[in-house]
Scaffold this active site. Structure first.
Site, mmCIF file in Angstrom:
data_model
loop_
_atom_site.group_PDB
_atom_site.id
_atom_site.type_symbol
_atom_site.label_atom_id
_atom_site.label_comp_id
_atom_site.label_asym_id
_atom_site.label_seq_id
_atom_site.Cartn_x
_atom_site.Cartn_y
_atom_site.Cartn_z
ATOM 1 N N LYS A 130 1.924 -3.123 6.879
ATOM 2 C CA LYS A 130 2.369 -3.334 5.497
ATOM 3 C C LYS A 130 3.884 -3.110 5.374
ATOM 4 O O LYS A 130 4.583 -3.862 4.681
ATOM 5 C CB LYS A 130 1.625 -2.393 4.549
ATOM 6 C CG LYS A 130 0.144 -2.701 4.385
ATOM 7 C CD LYS A 130 -0.079 -4.001 3.629
ATOM 8 C CE LYS A 130 -1.539 -4.185 3.262
ATOM 9 N NZ LYS A 130 -1.782 -5.474 2.555
ATOM 10 N N SER A 181 0.829 -1.202 0.000
ATOM 11 C CA SER A 181 0.000 0.000 0.000
ATOM 12 C C SER A 181 0.862 1.250 0.000
ATOM 13 O O SER A 181 1.973 1.265 0.545
ATOM 14 C CB SER A 181 -0.886 -0.007 1.245
ATOM 15 O OG SER A 181 -1.480 1.255 1.470
ATOM 16 N N TYR A 190 -2.100 0.220 10.360
ATOM 17 C CA TYR A 190 -2.300 -0.491 9.094
ATOM 18 C C TYR A 190 -1.081 -0.322 8.192
ATOM 19 O O TYR A 190 -0.515 -1.294 7.682
ATOM 20 C CB TYR A 190 -3.561 0.016 8.382
ATOM 21 C CG TYR A 190 -3.615 -0.374 6.925
ATOM 22 C CD1 TYR A 190 -3.740 -1.712 6.556
ATOM 23 C CD2 TYR A 190 -3.507 0.583 5.919
ATOM 24 C CE1 TYR A 190 -3.764 -2.080 5.214
ATOM 25 C CE2 TYR A 190 -3.534 0.223 4.591
ATOM 26 C CZ TYR A 190 -3.661 -1.105 4.243
ATOM 27 O OH TYR A 190 -3.667 -1.458 2.913
#
Length: 335
Positions: free
Chosen positions: A152, A124, A148
């Site tokens: 990643k 991402s 989040y």
């Protein structure tokens, strides 16, 4: 090739399954259905014109993954499975690290045991954090600003170490910007099981009257209209990028980070107006305070993808909105 898609019935996984099948690959869909539904498998089979194989399971089930890799003679893995809502990650960071990071460790252990060393990872643009410059290229410093994004980034760093430890590994980390839209058939699209966390599916449900208004997080950003600017990319362009990445890895070993975006930023209000034009519906908007962990402006430099993968985003904002609206109308007509 025989390709395992973790999170294969999810939004991006399902669209990629179609493009892989069209390219002549055999896909195995592996998913715990936490944010998707088994009916997606039927719709994929309808689009593809043949049955696709689905196995229910979780990436935290290491032994199950190991057996699947052997049973289905998997050649490569595309790893989509993961929790992905920024706001939820701020509230429940342990859950995000357990699912995203530990799930990837389990997958890697199973792949090592099965001697499978080709992996495309669903990463991402959140790994970049607050942009130091725009557009963002792959040399931009990584500094994720929410759990989040950090999950990643941790996974990317693990994969880089794995590739450094063994020259046989071929790993592509595809850094998505903001996937939106749906398959042109209207049969699959972004359809979360709960209230949508992403902008486009929420917009679509406001357009149908399911929700009274769109809440926009912040109208005081340093942008043209005060709302956040993002690089929205059609999910089918993104799916094509995964096929291109697999082809690239056939000839390239090691670890590779590659942006997938359009190189153009649109504000939230620009997207709202485009969706109104596509749907013919009015979208009531209510501005509320900024959301923790969001950045003001983020859009890609995708020149590396063009040079290395021979890939470019081909679909525009109107395509994104019209396909998402078609999917929403079909979904409503079936309910």
């Amino acid at each position: 090739m025989n390709i395992l898609l973790t999170g294969g019935t999810g939004y991006i996984g399902s669209h990629t399954a179609i493009e892989l099948t069209n390219a002549g690959h055999h896909v195995l869909l592996f998913d715990n259905l936490s944010n998707s539904a088994e009916k997606v498998v039927e719709r994929l089979s309808q689009i593809a014109g043949k049955n696709l194989t689905f196995v229910y399971g979780d990436v935290r089930e290491a032994e199950k993954i190991r057996k699947i890799l052997q049973q289905y003679q998997i050649d490569a893995v595309i790893h989509f499975a993961g929790l992905k809502a920024v706001a939820d990650s701020v509230k429940a960071p342990v859950e995000y690290y357990a699912n995203n990071v530990q799930g990837t460790i389990n997958l890697l252990e199973a792949m090592q045991l099965a001697d499978i060393k080709t992996l495309v990872f669903s990463s991402s643009a959140t790994v970049y954090g607050e942009p130091d410059y725009l557009p963002i290229d792959e040399s931009h410093p990584t500094s994720a600003v929410n759990p989040y994004g950090r999950s990643k980034l941790h996974i990317e760093e693990m994969l880089k170490d794995v590739a450094s430890s063994d020259s046989e590994w071929r790993i592509a980390c595809l850094r998505y910007f903001n996937p939106v839209g749906a398959h042109q058939s209207g049969l699959i699209g972004e359809s979360p099981n709960d209230t949508p966390n992403n902008l486009m599916p929420f917009l679509a449900r406001v357009a149908t009257g399911a929700y009274p208004e769109l809440k926009v997080f912040g109208n005081d950003y340093p942008t043209s209209d005060g709302t956040g600017v993002r690089d929205y990319i059609h999910v089918m362009d993104l799916a094509e990028g995964h096929v291109a990445a697999l082809e690239y890895l056939k000839e390239h070993r090691g670890w590779h980070a590659i942006n997938l975006g359009t190189g153009r930023g649109y504000s939230v209000l620009e997207l709202v107006h485009a969706f109104e034009a596509a749907s013919g519906q009015n979208i009531p908007v209510k501005f509320i305070s900024r959301r923790q962990g969001d950045v003001a402006i983020c859009y890609a430099d995708s020149s590396k993808a063009a040079a290395e993968l021979n890939w470019r985003a081909r679909r525009d904002l109107a395509d994104m909105c019209m396909s998402a609206w078609l999917f929403q109308k079909k979904t409503d007509s079936e309910s």
